[in-house]
Write a protein that holds these residues in place. Structure first.
Motif, PDB file in Angstrom:
ATOM      1  N   LEU A 100       0.828  -1.208   0.000  1.00  0.00           N
ATOM      2  CA  LEU A 100       0.000   0.000   0.000  1.00  0.00           C
ATOM      3  C   LEU A 100       0.863   1.260   0.000  1.00  0.00           C
ATOM      4  O   LEU A 100       0.567   2.239  -0.698  1.00  0.00           O
ATOM      5  N   GLN A 101       1.944   1.237   0.779  1.00  0.00           N
ATOM      6  CA  GLN A 101       2.870   2.378   0.786  1.00  0.00           C
ATOM      7  C   GLN A 101       3.498   2.580  -0.594  1.00  0.00           C
ATOM      8  O   GLN A 101       3.629   3.708  -1.070  1.00  0.00           O
ATOM      9  N   ASP A 143       3.965   5.376  -5.878  1.00  0.00           N
ATOM     10  CA  ASP A 143       3.826   5.303  -7.337  1.00  0.00           C
ATOM     11  C   ASP A 143       2.786   6.310  -7.832  1.00  0.00           C
ATOM     12  O   ASP A 143       3.019   7.008  -8.826  1.00  0.00           O
ATOM     13  N   GLU A 144       1.656   6.388  -7.156  1.00  0.00           N
ATOM     14  CA  GLU A 144       0.608   7.323  -7.583  1.00  0.00           C
ATOM     15  C   GLU A 144       1.077   8.761  -7.461  1.00  0.00           C
ATOM     16  O   GLU A 144       0.773   9.597  -8.305  1.00  0.00           O
ATOM     17  N   ALA A 145       1.853   9.071  -6.399  1.00  0.00           N
ATOM     18  CA  ALA A 145       2.393  10.423  -6.237  1.00  0.00           C
ATOM     19  C   ALA A 145       3.372  10.755  -7.368  1.00  0.00           C
ATOM     20  O   ALA A 145       3.490  11.910  -7.776  1.00  0.00           O
ATOM     21  N   ALA A 146       4.052   9.726  -7.892  1.00  0.00           N
ATOM     22  CA  ALA A 146       5.006   9.922  -8.996  1.00  0.00           C
ATOM     23  C   ALA A 146       4.321   9.846 -10.355  1.00  0.00           C
ATOM     24  O   ALA A 146       4.978   9.939 -11.385  1.00  0.00           O
ATOM     25  N   ASP A 194      -2.977  -0.316 -13.735  1.00  0.00           N
ATOM     26  CA  ASP A 194      -4.376  -0.720 -13.882  1.00  0.00           C
ATOM     27  C   ASP A 194      -4.541  -2.234 -13.957  1.00  0.00           C
ATOM     28  O   ASP A 194      -5.629  -2.745 -14.086  1.00  0.00           O
ATOM     29  N   GLY A 195      -3.430  -2.981 -13.868  1.00  0.00           N
ATOM     30  CA  GLY A 195      -3.487  -4.428 -13.855  1.00  0.00           C
ATOM     31  C   GLY A 195      -3.634  -5.059 -15.224  1.00  0.00           C
ATOM     32  O   GLY A 195      -3.715  -6.274 -15.329  1.00  0.00           O
TER      33      GLY A 195
END
Length: 172
Positions: free
Chosen positions: A148-149, A154-157, A162-163
């Protein structure tokens, strides 16, 4: 003025009339095996259908005949409120809050003789009860917390998985 109807229209009207006249069971009906309601008890024999006495709890009669020992309620013009009550059978409850959040608690004596207490809060985070007798989920495994961290990083970057493309993922 006369209205001419065919046989199909008459049948449809008749079916509609009979179906809308059908009586639905009362919303208060509880089968004898699921609630021990007074209406399910035979007046002469004191038992339900086929001798079933229904769902009788040890304190049921005491709770049914308990007196209100304390009752208070207050509602302000802006919607804030507080209420509380206590009965002679040991049931106690208290809650205060506003239209968007509340906190409170209640306690009662269970069929096993133990007193059960629940404290709770509700609001943006939903309803959150706490009590020694309530189940608690197991802790989240460390691997999941790390994943989760990493997802947050990753989302912040700007990286979003999307898998759909599993070829770029590496597994340990």
């Amino acid at each position: 003025m006369f209205i001419v109807c065919g046989i199909n229209e008459i049948i449809i009207v008749a079916v509609f009339a009979f179906s809308s006249a059908a009586q639905l069971p009362s919303r208060n009906y509880i089968p004898p095996s699921q609630g021990g309601q007074e209406s399910a008890v035979h007046p002469e024999h004191g038992t339900g259908i086929h001798g079933d006495t229904g769902n009788r709890r040890p304190q049921q009669d005491a709770e049914k005949n308990s007196a209100i020992l304390k009752q208070e309620q207050e509602i302000t013009e802006n919607g804030d409120y507080h209420f509380g009550y206590e009965t002679s059978s040991g049931i106690r409850a208290e809650e205060s809050g506003s239209p968007s959040q509340s906190q409170g608690g209640f306690s009662y004596k269970g069929d096993d003789g133990n007193t059960y207490t629940v404290i709770y809060s509700s609001g943006e985070g939903g309803f959150r009860p706490q009590g020694e007798h309530l189940p608690v989920p197991p802790p989240t495994p460390q691997e999941i917390l790390l994943a989760l961290q990493q997802n947050e990083k990753d989302e912040a970057a700007g990286i979003f998985d999307d898998g759909k493309d599993a070829s770029s993922l590496s597994l340990p």
